[in-house]
Design an enzyme around this catalytic site. Structure first.
Site, PDB file in Angstrom:
ATOM      1  N   HIS A 112     -35.808  -3.821 -10.053  1.00  8.73           N
ATOM      2  CA  HIS A 112     -34.758  -2.820 -10.299  1.00  8.73           C
ATOM      3  C   HIS A 112     -35.397  -1.455 -10.555  1.00  8.73           C
ATOM      4  CE1 HIS A 112     -31.932  -6.322 -11.379  1.00  8.73           C
ATOM      5  NE2 HIS A 112     -31.689  -5.897 -10.147  1.00  8.73           N
ATOM      6  N   GLU A 115     -35.982   0.395 -14.056  1.00 12.02           N
ATOM      7  CA  GLU A 115     -36.639  -0.359 -15.125  1.00 12.02           C
ATOM      8  C   GLU A 115     -38.143  -0.091 -15.086  1.00 12.02           C
ATOM      9  OE1 GLU A 115     -35.115  -4.343 -14.429  1.00 12.02           O
ATOM     10  OE2 GLU A 115     -33.046  -3.623 -14.554  1.00 12.02           O
ATOM     11  N   HIS A 237     -38.299  -7.373 -16.155  1.00 10.89           N
ATOM     12  CA  HIS A 237     -37.147  -6.474 -16.040  1.00 10.89           C
ATOM     13  C   HIS A 237     -37.015  -5.753 -17.385  1.00 10.89           C
ATOM     14  CE1 HIS A 237     -35.000  -7.899 -12.282  1.00 10.89           C
ATOM     15  NE2 HIS A 237     -35.889  -8.866 -12.423  1.00 10.89           N
ATOM     16  N   GLU A 310     -36.868  -9.728 -20.086  1.00 18.25           N
ATOM     17  CA  GLU A 310     -36.230  -8.423 -20.269  1.00 18.25           C
ATOM     18  C   GLU A 310     -36.977  -7.717 -21.399  1.00 18.25           C
ATOM     19  OE1 GLU A 310     -33.852  -7.135 -18.463  1.00 18.25           O
ATOM     20  OE2 GLU A 310     -32.769  -8.792 -17.514  1.00 18.25           O
TER      21      GLU A 310
HETATM   22 ZN   LIG Z   1     -33.543  -5.742 -13.856  1.00 19.38          ZN
END
Ligand SMILES: [Zn+2]
Length: 353
Positions: A112, A115, A237, A310
Site C-alpha cells: 500500500h 504506508e 503494512h 500492521e
Molecule cells: Zn496496508
C-alpha cells in the site's frame, strides 16, 4: 522563497522589456521555476520523502548494500510495475550466488503506497542482517542457514505518487480506463478473490481489479513465491499495531489456526519486549473481512504461514503519517520478531503445515 535566486529580477527592475521575445523568455522562466517547485515532481528536484526511502533512494541503497556485501547479498528484480519500475528484491545468504537447499524466508513491504514505514522496516532489517553478519552469532547462523528474501516496495508506482502528488494514495497506478486509477494489490491475490472485504468498483480504495492477479505487481510476487516457496513470510503494512494471520476472507478459523495464533502471540511478545509497544495478535478477519490478500493466498495455495504486521502507530492520529523519529524504534521492535520467525522457519526444515 528567496528572491535572490531569480537572476532576471534585476532585469525586471532596471530595464524595461525591449522585445516580446524577452517577455516570453521571462514568462517561460517563471513558469519553469514555479512549476518545478510547486508540484514537487519537477525535473529540478528529485522526489523527497524525508528520512523515508523514495523509490530512487531504495534502488540506490539496496544496490549499495549488495556492493558492500557481495558474498552474502544480491539484488535482483522480480518483475516490473504497471509504470515499468523494477520490483527490487535483496537476497541475503551465505554463498548468495548459489541456490542452496536452505529454508527460504520472505519479507514484503509496501503493498500500500501510503504506508511508508512498511518499506523502511524491511529495508532496515536487510541492512542490519548484513552489518551484523560475522560478528553477531545469531545473525551469522541465520544467514548461513537460510535464504532470506526481502522485497521492500511491492508497489513503487503508488509509492511514488504518494510522495509526489497525493500522500494518502493507497492502490497501484493502473489506469482503469474510466477516469479512475489503481487496484488494491492486497485484494488482488487469487485465493477467495472477489469475496467480502473487497470491491468491484474501480473508484474504491479496496478495488480488487478485473480479475485475480490482474496486476503485474501481484503476478511478480506470485511467481517469485512459487519459485521460492518460503517456510514463513511477513508482509508489513501500517497502521494499527497488529499481528494478523489468515483467514481474512472469513471469520472461520483455518485448520492451522492454533499454530498461526501461537506464532502471532510469540511475534507480538517479542515486539513488546523492546519498547513496550502492544501489537495485538489476532485473526485478520477480526480487524475486518478482506478477500484476496497475501496471507490467505499463501496459506490457501502454498500452505505457508504468512503474517501481516500492521506497524506503528496505533491510531489514526498520526495514522499513515508516522513521524520520522519513529522509523528507528519501529524497526528496533520488529527486528527480534523477524529473527524469531526466521529461526522458527529454519527449525521447521521441511515439515509441512
Ligand atoms: Zn496496508
Amino acid at each position: 522563497m528567496n528572491r535572490a535566486k531569480f537572476p532576471f529580477q534585476t532585469m525586471l527592475e532596471y530595464k524595461p522589456f525591449s522585445t516580446g521575445l524577452q517577455l516570453a523568455a521571462l514568462l517561460l522562466a517563471f513558469f519553469l521555476v514555479f512549476n518545478g517547485s510547486c508540484d514537487g515532481d519537477g525535473n529540478d528536484n528529485p522526489p523527497d520523502a524525508g528520512l523515508y526511502h523514495t523509490y530512487a533512494e531504495l534502488d540506490n541503497d539496496l544496490h549499495a548494500l549488495a556492493t558492500t556485501h557481495p558474498q552474502i547479498a544480491q539484488v535482483s528484480s522480480i518483475g516490473k510495475s504497471v509504470e515499468g519500475r523494477e520490483l527490487w528484491a535483496i537476497k541475503i545468504s551465505d554463498n548468495v550466488n548459489a541456490q542452496e537447499n536452505e529454508t527460504e524466508v520472505v519479507f514484503l513491504g509496501g503493498h500500500h503506497a501510503r504506508e511508508w514505514i512498511s518499506i523502511d522496516v524491511p529495508y532496515l532489517i536487510a541492512q542490519h542482517l548484513l552489518d551484523e553478519y560475522g560478528s553477531n552469532p545469531q545473525i551469522t547462523a541465520l544467514v548461513d542457514n537460510a535464504e532470506i528474501w526481502i522485497v521492500p516496495m511491492v508497489n513503487p508506482d503508488g509509492h511514488q505518487y504518494s510522495v509526489t502528488a497525493q500522500r494518502l494514495w493507497r492502490k497501484n497506478r493502473r489506469n482503469n480506463g474510466d477516469g479512475t486509477f489503481g487496484v488494491d494489490l492486497n485484494r488482488n491475490y487469487s485465493y477467495q478473490w472477489g469475496g467480502p472485504g473487497s470491491s468491484g468498483d474501480t473508484y474504491s480504495e479496496i478495488y480488487r481489479g478485473p480479475s485475480a492477479f490482474s496486476e503485474p505487481e501481484t503476478q511478480a510476487v506470485r511467481d517469485f513465491l512459487q519459485a521460492h516457496p518460503p517456510r514463513a513470510l511477513i508482509s508489513y503494512h501500517s497502521f494499527s499495531q497488529l499481528v494478523l494471520y489468515p483467514w481474512g476472507y472469513t471469520n472461520n478459523a483455518s485448520p492451522q489456526h492454533g499454530l498461526l495464533d501461537s506464532l502471532a502471540v510469540a511475534i507480538a511478545n517479542r515486539i513488546r519486549d523492546v519498547h513496550g509497544q502492544t501489537y495485538i495478535p489476532e485473526q485478520a478477519s477480526d480487524l475486518y473481512l478482506a478477500s484476496g490478500d497475501t496471507g490467505d493466498w499463501l496459506l490457501g495455495v502454498l500452505s505457508v504461514p504468512g503474517f501481516t504486521i500492521e506497524l506503528r502507530p496505533r491510531s489514526s492520529v498520526p495514522g499513515f503519517e508516522l513521524p520520522e523519529n519513529q522509523i528507528q524504534p519501529t524497526f528496533e521492535e520488529n527486528l527480534p520478531a523477524a529473527l524469531f520467525l526466521m529461526e522458527w522457519a529454519i527449525a521447521q526444515g521441511n515439515v509441512t503445515l
